[in-house]
Design a protein around this motif. Structure first.
Motif, PDB file in Angstrom:
ATOM      1  N   ASP A  58      17.361  39.504   0.336  1.00  0.00           N
ATOM      2  CA  ASP A  58      18.186  40.474   1.056  1.00  0.00           C
ATOM      3  C   ASP A  58      18.335  40.105   2.531  1.00  0.00           C
ATOM      4  O   ASP A  58      19.423  40.195   3.099  1.00  0.00           O
ATOM      5  CB  ASP A  58      17.583  41.878   0.933  1.00  0.00           C
ATOM      6  CG  ASP A  58      17.578  42.386  -0.498  1.00  0.00           C
ATOM      7  OD1 ASP A  58      18.326  41.841  -1.350  1.00  0.00           O
ATOM      8  OD2 ASP A  58      16.814  43.329  -0.780  1.00  0.00           O
ATOM      9  N   TRP A  59      17.239  39.689   3.151  1.00  0.00           N
ATOM     10  CA  TRP A  59      17.234  39.379   4.583  1.00  0.00           C
ATOM     11  C   TRP A  59      18.163  38.209   4.900  1.00  0.00           C
ATOM     12  O   TRP A  59      18.973  38.280   5.828  1.00  0.00           O
ATOM     13  CB  TRP A  59      15.811  39.072   5.041  1.00  0.00           C
ATOM     14  CG  TRP A  59      15.724  38.721   6.500  1.00  0.00           C
ATOM     15  CD1 TRP A  59      15.892  37.479   7.066  1.00  0.00           C
ATOM     16  CD2 TRP A  59      15.467  39.611   7.578  1.00  0.00           C
ATOM     17  NE1 TRP A  59      15.749  37.552   8.423  1.00  0.00           N
ATOM     18  CE2 TRP A  59      15.488  38.856   8.766  1.00  0.00           C
ATOM     19  CE3 TRP A  59      15.209  40.974   7.650  1.00  0.00           C
ATOM     20  CZ2 TRP A  59      15.260  39.417  10.016  1.00  0.00           C
ATOM     21  CZ3 TRP A  59      14.980  41.535   8.895  1.00  0.00           C
ATOM     22  CH2 TRP A  59      15.010  40.753  10.061  1.00  0.00           C
ATOM     23  N   GLU A  62      21.783  39.040   4.778  1.00  0.00           N
ATOM     24  CA  GLU A  62      22.241  39.921   5.855  1.00  0.00           C
ATOM     25  C   GLU A  62      22.211  39.244   7.218  1.00  0.00           C
ATOM     26  O   GLU A  62      23.130  39.399   8.025  1.00  0.00           O
ATOM     27  CB  GLU A  62      21.374  41.184   5.907  1.00  0.00           C
ATOM     28  CG  GLU A  62      21.809  42.159   6.985  1.00  0.00           C
ATOM     29  CD  GLU A  62      20.996  43.433   6.999  1.00  0.00           C
ATOM     30  OE1 GLU A  62      20.998  44.111   8.045  1.00  0.00           O
ATOM     31  OE2 GLU A  62      20.357  43.754   5.990  1.00  0.00           O
ATOM     32  N   HIS A  63      21.138  38.472   7.503  1.00  0.00           N
ATOM     33  CA  HIS A  63      20.932  37.915   8.838  1.00  0.00           C
ATOM     34  C   HIS A  63      21.242  36.422   8.960  1.00  0.00           C
ATOM     35  O   HIS A  63      21.416  35.926  10.070  1.00  0.00           O
ATOM     36  CB  HIS A  63      19.485  38.156   9.285  1.00  0.00           C
ATOM     37  CG  HIS A  63      19.130  39.605   9.348  1.00  0.00           C
ATOM     38  ND1 HIS A  63      19.488  40.419  10.400  1.00  0.00           N
ATOM     39  CD2 HIS A  63      18.468  40.394   8.468  1.00  0.00           C
ATOM     40  CE1 HIS A  63      19.051  41.644  10.173  1.00  0.00           C
ATOM     41  NE2 HIS A  63      18.437  41.666   9.012  1.00  0.00           N
TER      42      HIS A  63
END
Length: 77
Positions: A58-59, A62-63
């Motif tokens: 997920d990280w 997103e980033h």
């Protein structure tokens, strides 16, 4: 034995390790899965490793960078 899986994408070095199941979390999970009797005793640890892989997934999407716990990791001592 693990090998390289080409996905045709540009990502971080650690993400490539995760995508190829060579990361620290997967290795811990493999040990737990293979050592007789460890699966029951280390179920919480295995789940924590699976959760870390999910957080990473997920990280990075997103980033575009590795988790801080990975990016900022240093040898203790």
């Amino acid at each position: 034995m693990r090998g390289y899986k080409e996905s045709g994408t540009t990502t971080t070095p650690f993400d490539m390790v995760v995508r190829n199941d060579l990361d620290r979390y997967r290795l811990v999970m493999d040990v737990i899965d293979r050592v007789p009797g460890l699966a029951v005793r280390a179920a919480a640890v295995r789940q924590a490793m699976a959760d870390a892989r999910s957080r990473h997934h997920d990280w990075i999407r997103e980033h575009g960078t590795d988790l801080p716990e990975v990016a900022e990791w240093t040898w203790g001592g």
